[in-house]
Write a protein that holds these residues in place. Structure first.
Motif, mmCIF file in Angstrom:
data_model
loop_
_atom_site.group_PDB
_atom_site.id
_atom_site.type_symbol
_atom_site.label_atom_id
_atom_site.label_comp_id
_atom_site.label_asym_id
_atom_site.label_seq_id
_atom_site.Cartn_x
_atom_site.Cartn_y
_atom_site.Cartn_z
ATOM 1 N N ILE A 99 0.805 -1.215 0.000
ATOM 2 C CA ILE A 99 0.000 0.000 0.000
ATOM 3 C C ILE A 99 0.839 1.266 0.000
ATOM 4 O O ILE A 99 0.373 2.339 -0.395
ATOM 5 N N GLY A 100 2.097 1.187 0.455
ATOM 6 C CA GLY A 100 2.926 2.386 0.484
ATOM 7 C C GLY A 100 4.324 2.113 0.995
ATOM 8 O O GLY A 100 4.673 0.982 1.337
ATOM 9 N N GLY A 101 5.129 3.182 1.058
ATOM 10 C CA GLY A 101 6.511 3.068 1.496
ATOM 11 C C GLY A 101 7.421 2.587 0.381
ATOM 12 O O GLY A 101 6.967 2.244 -0.717
ATOM 13 N N ARG A 102 8.732 2.542 0.680
ATOM 14 C CA ARG A 102 9.708 2.052 -0.302
ATOM 15 C C ARG A 102 10.108 0.608 -0.033
ATOM 16 O O ARG A 102 10.541 -0.098 -0.935
ATOM 17 N N LEU A 103 9.960 0.183 1.232
ATOM 18 C CA LEU A 103 10.282 -1.183 1.639
ATOM 19 C C LEU A 103 9.309 -1.609 2.733
ATOM 20 O O LEU A 103 8.720 -0.751 3.408
ATOM 21 N N PRO A 104 9.141 -2.919 2.952
ATOM 22 C CA PRO A 104 8.289 -3.371 4.054
ATOM 23 C C PRO A 104 8.832 -2.908 5.403
ATOM 24 O O PRO A 104 10.057 -2.728 5.554
ATOM 25 N N PRO A 105 7.976 -2.693 6.395
ATOM 26 C CA PRO A 105 8.432 -2.278 7.726
ATOM 27 C C PRO A 105 9.419 -3.288 8.306
ATOM 28 O O PRO A 105 9.212 -4.495 8.226
ATOM 29 N N GLY A 106 10.497 -2.776 8.882
ATOM 30 C CA GLY A 106 11.488 -3.633 9.525
ATOM 31 C C GLY A 106 12.570 -4.154 8.604
ATOM 32 O O GLY A 106 13.565 -4.718 9.077
ATOM 33 N N VAL A 107 12.407 -4.000 7.299
ATOM 34 C CA VAL A 107 13.415 -4.485 6.350
ATOM 35 C C VAL A 107 14.554 -3.477 6.282
ATOM 36 O O VAL A 107 14.334 -2.276 6.094
ATOM 37 N N ILE A 108 15.767 -3.951 6.441
ATOM 38 C CA ILE A 108 16.947 -3.077 6.410
ATOM 39 C C ILE A 108 17.349 -2.826 4.958
ATOM 40 O O ILE A 108 17.596 -3.769 4.208
ATOM 41 N N PRO A 109 17.412 -1.568 4.527
ATOM 42 C CA PRO A 109 17.790 -1.278 3.139
ATOM 43 C C PRO A 109 19.260 -1.584 2.893
ATOM 44 O O PRO A 109 20.051 -1.691 3.848
ATOM 45 N N PRO A 110 19.673 -1.741 1.646
ATOM 46 C CA PRO A 110 21.081 -1.997 1.343
ATOM 47 C C PRO A 110 21.932 -0.777 1.665
ATOM 48 O O PRO A 110 21.401 0.331 1.838
ATOM 49 N N PRO A 111 23.236 -0.940 1.786
ATOM 50 C CA PRO A 111 24.119 0.208 2.053
ATOM 51 C C PRO A 111 23.904 1.313 1.015
ATOM 52 O O PRO A 111 23.820 1.047 -0.180
ATOM 53 N N THR A 112 23.807 2.545 1.492
ATOM 54 C CA THR A 112 23.542 3.671 0.604
ATOM 55 C C THR A 112 24.800 4.040 -0.183
ATOM 56 O O THR A 112 25.823 4.412 0.391
ATOM 57 N N VAL A 113 24.702 3.914 -1.494
ATOM 58 C CA VAL A 113 25.801 4.306 -2.388
ATOM 59 C C VAL A 113 25.344 5.476 -3.255
ATOM 60 O O VAL A 113 26.000 6.515 -3.319
ATOM 61 N N ASN A 142 21.486 -7.692 -3.922
ATOM 62 C CA ASN A 142 20.407 -8.151 -3.053
ATOM 63 C C ASN A 142 19.122 -8.232 -3.884
ATOM 64 O O ASN A 142 18.386 -7.258 -4.027
ATOM 65 N N ILE A 143 18.868 -9.402 -4.446
ATOM 66 C CA ILE A 143 17.728 -9.591 -5.334
ATOM 67 C C ILE A 143 16.401 -9.432 -4.594
ATOM 68 O O ILE A 143 15.426 -8.892 -5.127
ATOM 69 N N GLU A 144 16.365 -9.883 -3.340
ATOM 70 C CA GLU A 144 15.131 -9.804 -2.550
ATOM 71 C C GLU A 144 14.709 -8.351 -2.343
ATOM 72 O O GLU A 144 13.537 -7.996 -2.518
ATOM 73 N N ILE A 145 15.665 -7.501 -1.965
ATOM 74 C CA ILE A 145 15.380 -6.076 -1.779
ATOM 75 C C ILE A 145 15.004 -5.434 -3.110
ATOM 76 O O ILE A 145 14.107 -4.579 -3.181
ATOM 77 N N LEU A 146 15.665 -5.847 -4.192
ATOM 78 C CA LEU A 146 15.392 -5.290 -5.520
ATOM 79 C C LEU A 146 13.929 -5.522 -5.911
ATOM 80 O O LEU A 146 13.224 -4.581 -6.296
ATOM 81 N N PHE A 147 13.465 -6.762 -5.794
ATOM 82 C CA PHE A 147 12.089 -7.071 -6.180
ATOM 83 C C PHE A 147 11.088 -6.413 -5.226
ATOM 84 O O PHE A 147 10.013 -5.983 -5.651
ATOM 85 N N SER A 148 11.447 -6.335 -3.960
ATOM 86 C CA SER A 148 10.561 -5.690 -2.992
ATOM 87 C C SER A 148 10.428 -4.197 -3.292
ATOM 88 O O SER A 148 9.319 -3.640 -3.239
ATOM 89 N N SER A 149 11.531 -3.548 -3.621
ATOM 90 C CA SER A 149 11.490 -2.115 -3.924
ATOM 91 C C SER A 149 10.725 -1.850 -5.219
ATOM 92 O O SER A 149 10.027 -0.837 -5.340
ATOM 93 N N ILE A 150 10.836 -2.768 -6.195
ATOM 94 C CA ILE A 150 10.073 -2.623 -7.443
ATOM 95 C C ILE A 150 8.570 -2.717 -7.157
ATOM 96 O O ILE A 150 7.776 -1.935 -7.682
ATOM 97 N N LYS A 151 8.188 -3.680 -6.303
ATOM 98 C CA LYS A 151 6.769 -3.843 -5.957
ATOM 99 C C LYS A 151 6.224 -2.584 -5.276
ATOM 100 O O LYS A 151 5.086 -2.175 -5.529
ATOM 101 N N HIS A 152 7.037 -1.979 -4.414
ATOM 102 C CA HIS A 152 6.599 -0.765 -3.723
ATOM 103 C C HIS A 152 6.557 0.437 -4.659
ATOM 104 O O HIS A 152 5.815 1.397 -4.401
ATOM 105 N N LEU A 153 7.353 0.398 -5.719
ATOM 106 C CA LEU A 153 7.416 1.524 -6.657
ATOM 107 C C LEU A 153 6.284 1.499 -7.681
ATOM 108 O O LEU A 153 5.896 2.547 -8.210
ATOM 109 N N ILE A 154 5.731 0.324 -7.937
ATOM 110 C CA ILE A 154 4.755 0.176 -9.031
ATOM 111 C C ILE A 154 3.524 1.058 -8.833
ATOM 112 O O ILE A 154 3.157 1.841 -9.728
ATOM 113 N N LEU A 155 2.857 0.955 -7.683
ATOM 114 C CA LEU A 155 1.602 1.696 -7.496
ATOM 115 C C LEU A 155 1.766 3.212 -7.596
ATOM 116 O O LEU A 155 1.041 3.859 -8.357
#
Length: 340
Positions: free
Chosen positions: A170-184, A197-210
């Protein structure tokens, strides 16, 4: 441009005006925030704080100085790249912006990509058969998407695809409690790729779609209508009439003669839309809890954090001005017919 010398003079002139425009914008931001109702001291300490604490904080913030001295110090800090300190979190404003800006850019770029693909496809399809069913539906689509309130469309999309169907978050960039990858880079998609990190990649894509699809569809009407109207104007030109008189196929005239001459105005519209989206997607960011610069601006206004408001407005305005200058220079370079 008639010559490279004139093009160079134009580019030099535009680049010379750039710092002047930025100075004017920065000065307007300073003046407007100083005359706006509310006191930053009250925002930090509250109205019940004793006078000694209030005066100490006022001195610390430099608010006890004459307005002219505050303005000189303000410009001096800007020249040195210092946007100040947040009145609430005591964090440097440029750090706050550096965290939020990539999220807004990521959302803006994907939204523009969707808007361009959908809008130009609808506009071009309508131009293939003017006054046909597709053209009529395309016009209705353009007017409808432009007229839709963004917050209402966003909530409707959330109810359907997130609440009822459960397909997307429904919102946000990542699920609550998920640690984002190191900021580059600050771009979550790119950082997850760099971190492998493929898991974070697909999760961030799902959050970006809506949010990106919602904003992209709302903007696509502007692109479809602009392309359709520009094609109508081009078809009134003499060289198009000459091509028709030679018996050239309509589709060939559209693709080879009319469409290329609409690219420059569409380039301008696309560029300005990107720049305005950096800080203009406020309702979308709020509805989807997207931690971008527009949401940060709204929170800073509510908290009367004038330093953050000031810094964000200056950065957004600077980006809009710089993108506009780049577009003007690109058009002057691409189109030799343009004269200034």
């Amino acid at each position: 441009m008639s010559s490279k010398k004139e093009l160079f003079k134009y580019i030099l002139w535009r680049l010379t005006l750039l710092p002047i425009m930025l100075w004017i914008i920065s000065s307007l931001v300073f003046i407007l925030l100083r005359i706006a109702p509310g006191d930053p001291v009250d925002a930090i300490l509250g109205t019940r704080a004793n006078e000694f604490a209030r005066e100490s904080l006022r001195i610390k913030l430099g608010l006890d100085q004459p307005l002219s001295n505050q303005y000189i110090e303000y410009l001096n800090q800007l020249i040195h790249g210092n946007l100040g300190i947040s009145l609430n979190t005591q964090e440097p404003v440029k750090v706050i912006i550096s965290k939020a800006l990539p999220a807004s850019l990521e959302l803006a770029l994907f939204s523009i990509l969707i808007a361009s693909l959908v809008g130009y496809l609808i506009g071009f399809s309508g131009a293939l058969k003017p006054e046909g069913k597709i053209d009529f539906l395309g016009r209705i689509f353009g007017i409808g998407t432009y007229a839709l309130p963004p917050f209402w469309a966003a909530m409707l999309v959330q109810i359907i695809f997130a609440v009822l169907l459960g397909w997307l978050p429904i919102g946000g960039r990542l699920p609550p409690g998920v640690i984002p990858p190191p900021t580059v880079t600050g771009f979550l998609l790119l950082d997850s790729v760099l971190d492998k990190n493929i898991e974070i990649l697909f999760s961030s894509i799902k959050h970006l779609i809506l949010p990106s699809v919602t904003l992209g569809i709302l903007l696509s009407g502007i692109f479809s209508r602009s392309l359709r109207l520009n094609l109508e104007e081009v078809f009134k030109k003499d060289y198009i009439e000459a091509a028709k008189s030679r018996g050239i196929n309509y589709k060939k005239i559209l693709i080879k003669h009319a469409l290329p001459n609409t690219l420059l105005p569409m380039l301008t519209i696309t560029g300005l839309t990107v720049s305005s989206l950096i800080g203009g997607a406020l309702l979308i960011e709020i509805t989807f809890s997207w931690p971008g610069i527009a949401l940060g601006l709204q929170e800073a206004i509510n908290q009367r954090d004038y330093s953050v408001v000031q810094g964000i407005v200056i950065i957004i305005s600077s980006l809009v001005v710089m993108i506009s200058v780049v577009i003007d220079i690109a058009i002057a370079y691409i189109d030799p017919r343009v004269s200034y």
